[in-house]
Design an enzyme around this catalytic site. Structure first.
Site, PDB file in Angstrom:
ATOM      1  N   HIS A 151       0.794  -1.217   0.000  1.00 29.80           N
ATOM      2  CA  HIS A 151       0.000   0.000   0.000  1.00 29.80           C
ATOM      3  C   HIS A 151       0.835   1.280   0.000  1.00 29.80           C
ATOM      4  CE1 HIS A 151       0.147   0.327   4.566  1.00 29.80           C
ATOM      5  NE2 HIS A 151       0.501   0.969   4.318  1.00 29.80           N
ATOM      6  N   THR A 159       1.839  28.283 -21.299  1.00 35.09           N
ATOM      7  CA  THR A 159       2.338  26.989 -21.763  1.00 35.09           C
ATOM      8  C   THR A 159       1.595  26.459 -22.979  1.00 35.09           C
ATOM      9  OG1 THR A 159       3.117  26.485 -19.555  1.00 35.09           O
ATOM     10  CG2 THR A 159       2.869  24.637 -21.047  1.00 35.09           C
ATOM     11  N   CYS A 191     -11.088  34.474 -10.959  1.00 35.30           N
ATOM     12  CA  CYS A 191     -10.951  35.878 -11.370  1.00 35.30           C
ATOM     13  C   CYS A 191     -12.298  36.591 -11.427  1.00 35.30           C
ATOM     14  CB  CYS A 191     -10.253  35.969 -12.719  1.00 35.30           C
ATOM     15  SG  CYS A 191     -11.199  35.254 -14.084  1.00 35.30           S
TER      16      CYS A 191
END
Length: 172
Positions: free
Chosen positions: A56, A75, A141
């Site tokens: 795990h 980008t 924004c």
């Protein structure tokens, strides 16, 4: 020494190791990064054998995960134009196009709606890259509309689909 599979579902993965690069190029995407990486690590049959408690934590047995985060808002345009001036854009420019590359655009609505953005997205798809489209919502924004990065669950589902399709393994 190769690891031995301790559960039947993991047996085919002993012979193949996935390499996943997660690139983050914007602040809002970076905020979703911990959840995205966590969900990618939860993909069954790809990273670890869930029935073996020893595995795990030992993810190295099944996959490599590399994170590159230059936080560069331009980008998409850089990649579409072949500009490679940071680690992520250089990696993408040198990418083996026989291997899948998935991108998730995210920007404010005005940027998304600018005609050059559609051209840049189309260019990336012409390179053979797979788009996970942005979604509409109220952005940080304050804009309302398209531009938000796809939900983490949508991204993880597409990663599973593309990787398992590319590798020939069946999803569980």
């Amino acid at each position: 020494m190769e690891p031995k599979a301790s559960c039947p579902a993991a047996a085919p993965l002993v012979e193949r190791k996935f390499h996943v690069l997660v690139g983050v190029t914007g602040s809002v995407a970076a905020l979703k990064l911990p959840l995205l990486v966590s969900k990618l690590l939860d993909i069954p049959g790809m990273w670890k054998c869930r029935s073996d408690p020893v595995l795990h934590i030992d993810l190295r047995r099944w996959a490599d995960l590399l994170l590159v985060a230059p936080l560069d808002a331009n980008t998409l345009g850089k990649v579409a134009s072949g500009i490679c001036d940071n680690l992520l854009t250089c990696i993408i420019r040198a990418w083996d196009r026989s291997k899948p590359l998935i991108f998730c655009p995210a920007m404010n609505t005005a940027m998304w709606e600018h005609p050059i953005t559609a051209q840049q997205v189309d260019q990336l798809k012409a390179f053979g890259y797979v788009e996970i489209p942005c979604v509409a919502k109220k952005l940080v924004c304050g804009d309302k509309g398209l531009g938000a990065m796809a939900e983490v669950g949508t991204i993880v589902d597409k990663v599973k689909e593309v990787l398992f399709q590319h590798s020939g393994f069946q999803q569980s």
